[in-house]
Design an enzyme around this catalytic site. Structure first.
Site, PDB file in Angstrom:
ATOM      1  N   SER A  64       5.768  -1.804  -2.976  1.00 20.27           N
ATOM      2  CA  SER A  64       5.352  -1.872  -4.388  1.00 20.27           C
ATOM      3  C   SER A  64       6.211  -1.048  -5.338  1.00 20.27           C
ATOM      4  O   SER A  64       6.069  -1.173  -6.552  1.00 20.27           O
ATOM      5  CB  SER A  64       3.908  -1.413  -4.526  1.00 20.27           C
ATOM      6  OG  SER A  64       3.060  -2.424  -4.068  1.00 20.27           O
ATOM      7  N   LYS A  67       8.006  -2.924  -7.900  1.00 18.70           N
ATOM      8  CA  LYS A  67       7.325  -3.567  -9.037  1.00 18.70           C
ATOM      9  C   LYS A  67       7.817  -3.092 -10.406  1.00 18.70           C
ATOM     10  O   LYS A  67       8.105  -3.926 -11.270  1.00 18.70           O
ATOM     11  CB  LYS A  67       5.813  -3.390  -8.913  1.00 18.70           C
ATOM     12  CG  LYS A  67       5.204  -4.164  -7.727  1.00 18.70           C
ATOM     13  CD  LYS A  67       3.738  -3.776  -7.511  1.00 18.70           C
ATOM     14  CE  LYS A  67       3.105  -4.524  -6.343  1.00 18.70           C
ATOM     15  NZ  LYS A  67       1.725  -4.043  -6.080  1.00 18.70           N
ATOM     16  N   TYR A 191       8.490 -12.791  -3.806  1.00 21.23           N
ATOM     17  CA  TYR A 191       7.908 -11.462  -4.060  1.00 21.23           C
ATOM     18  C   TYR A 191       7.933 -10.612  -2.786  1.00 21.23           C
ATOM     19  O   TYR A 191       8.239  -9.419  -2.825  1.00 21.23           O
ATOM     20  CB  TYR A 191       6.475 -11.637  -4.589  1.00 21.23           C
ATOM     21  CG  TYR A 191       5.605 -10.418  -4.433  1.00 21.23           C
ATOM     22  CD1 TYR A 191       5.774  -9.307  -5.264  1.00 21.23           C
ATOM     23  CD2 TYR A 191       4.626 -10.361  -3.431  1.00 21.23           C
ATOM     24  CE1 TYR A 191       4.982  -8.174  -5.106  1.00 21.23           C
ATOM     25  CE2 TYR A 191       3.838  -9.234  -3.274  1.00 21.23           C
ATOM     26  CZ  TYR A 191       4.013  -8.146  -4.105  1.00 21.23           C
ATOM     27  OH  TYR A 191       3.240  -7.027  -3.940  1.00 21.23           O
ATOM     28  N   VAL A 261       3.393   0.817   0.076  1.00 19.28           N
ATOM     29  CA  VAL A 261       2.641   0.955   1.327  1.00 19.28           C
ATOM     30  C   VAL A 261       3.488   1.325   2.543  1.00 19.28           C
ATOM     31  O   VAL A 261       2.935   1.621   3.599  1.00 19.28           O
ATOM     32  CB  VAL A 261       1.796  -0.298   1.688  1.00 19.28           C
ATOM     33  CG1 VAL A 261       0.574  -0.416   0.800  1.00 19.28           C
ATOM     34  CG2 VAL A 261       2.614  -1.561   1.689  1.00 19.28           C
TER      35      VAL A 261
HETATM   36  N1  GLN Z   1       4.133  -6.069  -0.281  1.00 20.54           N
HETATM   37  C1  GLN Z   1       2.915  -5.333  -0.368  1.00 20.54           C
HETATM   38  C2  GLN Z   1       1.771  -6.262  -0.779  1.00 20.54           C
HETATM   39  O1  GLN Z   1       1.989  -7.202  -1.525  1.00 20.54           O
HETATM   40  C3  GLN Z   1       3.089  -4.247  -1.384  1.00 20.54           C
HETATM   41  C4  GLN Z   1       1.840  -3.438  -1.592  1.00 20.54           C
HETATM   42  C5  GLN Z   1       2.124  -2.003  -1.919  1.00 20.54           C
HETATM   43  O2  GLN Z   1       3.168  -1.433  -1.613  1.00 20.54           O
HETATM   44  N2  GLN Z   1       1.137  -1.343  -2.471  1.00 20.54           N
HETATM   45  O3  GLN Z   1       0.662  -6.102  -0.334  1.00 20.54           O
END
Ligand code: GLN
Length: 428
Positions: A64, A67, A191, A261
């Protein structure tokens, strides 16, 4: 001599080594295989100095943390209006994978939750791009932020795609609202490739420092996005970057941040530095346990909270004195530091009210490091008014912090080498 910064980082990491709390992200099987004990931290300054300690060069997937950077690319490529029409900027107060869409429009609440990030991915690059070309644009963009060519971890990518039911569900919801216009599956694939880009804490710190440095990568010197985009991205990071822990984070740490994550965490302190930490065990919000502890330490030890700033205005006037006497007296105001609205107001105030006796005024900017746009306009207007009163006004500006001292009416304030050179006498 070793830098105290490096030794400080090593010491703080040492203090947290024993904390084994939290869990690896289990919902992506490949991430559950990671070494849970990894621990690293990196600082990157806005002038390109990088300090790493612990596992600063171990690769992991960005997840994430991609993002905010993809959001920056979408804003640059499509413009604010088109992006805001599809993704909001309100904190959802919910978990990262919550399908929180606005009731009427179906817009995801913000670009930091998955629904918003999936939509944002679809907005990077021009509209007609093929899915693979869009991924390429994202990976190149992330690479420009990091200052080196980044690669995708295919194993993590496949592992996440095989278990992407929730993200697919979000994408289909978004498609039904026409927020996504492309095939939902191919957008989720793109994504997830974006989330599977491999980075080190060192890369992440440079990426965060690029945001702290108004969009210019401080190591390569490349302008990646413009300052207006950075302001938007950092604002959204500060309100939504830590998901449902955003309020605690904002009050206790106070650094615009984003977690992933795989255990990465970045913070970007405008004008100062980018910070990245890596430690894979996560808390209930999906944020790295030791990453959060490290940021709490950094913020309190080093006074990094964005709401804690020195009173710039008081110090802006270093001295105000008179050279000479009678009709040949010159008022010399020496300014210092960075001047923004409050600093300019402080300088302007020196001349408000009772008329000053001197027939000439010198504003000396030799010790001024920067002047922003509003301060520049206020000081030029001050000069115009003093000149209208019949006074001579001169700037001392060896570093050209006001490159073009045009008062706005085509008349320039004369620049002299030092205050002693100001012509003396009435009407000078
Ligand atoms: N690729 C992970 C997801 O879409 C990213 C989530 C994260 O890092 N919080 O669940």
């Amino acid at each position: 001599m070793r830098s105290v910064v490096h030794d400080y980082l090593t010491e703080v990491l040492g203090g947290l080594a024993a904390d084994g709390s939290g869990e690896l992200a289990g919902y992506i099987p490949e991430l559950a295989e990671a070494d849970p004990d990894r621990l690293g931290a990196v600082f990157a300054t806005v002038d390109g100095e990088v300090y790493g300690a612990g596992d600063a060069d171990v690769e992991f997937t960005i997840q994430s943390i991609s993002k905010p950077f993809a959001y920056a690319l979408a804003l640059s490529d499509r413009g604010f209006d088109s992006v805001l029409a599809k993704v909001g900027v309100e904190p959802s107060g919910e978990a990262f994978n919550e399908i929180s869409l606005e009731h009427e429009t179906g817009r995801p609440r913000n670009p930091m939750i998955n629904a918003g990030a999936i939509t944002t991915h679809s907005l990077v690059g021009p509209e007609h791009l093929l899915p693979a070309e869009r991924v390429d644009r994202v990976v190149r963009g992330l690479s420009a932020f990091a200052g080196r060519r980044l690669e995708v971890d295919e194993t993590v990518c496949i592992s996440e795609m095989e278990n992407a039911h929730r993200n697919l569900a979000s994408a289909h919801m978004l498609r039904s609202h026409n927020i996504l216009t492309a095939d939902p599956r191919s957008v989720v694939e793109g994504y997830i490739r974006q989330c599977s880009v491999l980075v080190t804490a060192r890369d992440l710190a440079v990426m965060a420092a690029t945001l702290a440095n108004q969009g210019v990568n401080p190591v390569t010197g490349e302008r990646v996005v413009d300052a207006r985009v950075v302001r938007q991205v950092l604002s959204v990071m500060s309100t939504c970057g830590m998901y449902d822990a955003a309020g605690d984070w904002a009050t206790q740490v106070g650094i615009p941040a984003k977690s992933g994550v795989a255990g990465g965490l970045i913070g970007s302190l405008p004008g100062q530095l980018g910070i990245a930490t890596f430690s894979p065990r996560l808390d209930g919000h999906g944020n790295s346990v030791r990453g959060v502890s490290l940021f709490e330490r950094f913020s309190s030890d080093m006074g990094l909270h964005v709401m804690e700033v020195p009173p710039a205005a008081l110090a802006v006037v270093r001295s105000s004195h008179v050279l000479g006497e009678g009709t040949s007296a010159v008022r010399v105001l020496q300014a210092q530091g960075g001047i923004r609205f409050a600093g300019a107001e402080r300088i302007v105030r020196e001349f408000v009210g009772d008329d000053i006796g001197e027939s000439a005024v010198v504003v000396d900017f030799s010790l001024v490091s920067s002047i922003d746009d509003v301060a520049r306009r206020m000081l030029l207007e001050l000069a115009r008014r003093l000149m209208l009163e019949g006074r001579g006004v001169y700037f001392v500006d060896p570093e050209m912090v006001i490159p073009d001292p045009d008062r706005g009416d085509g008349i320039r304030v004369p620049v002299i080498a030092d205050a002693g050179q100001a012509p003396r006498g009435v009407g000078a």
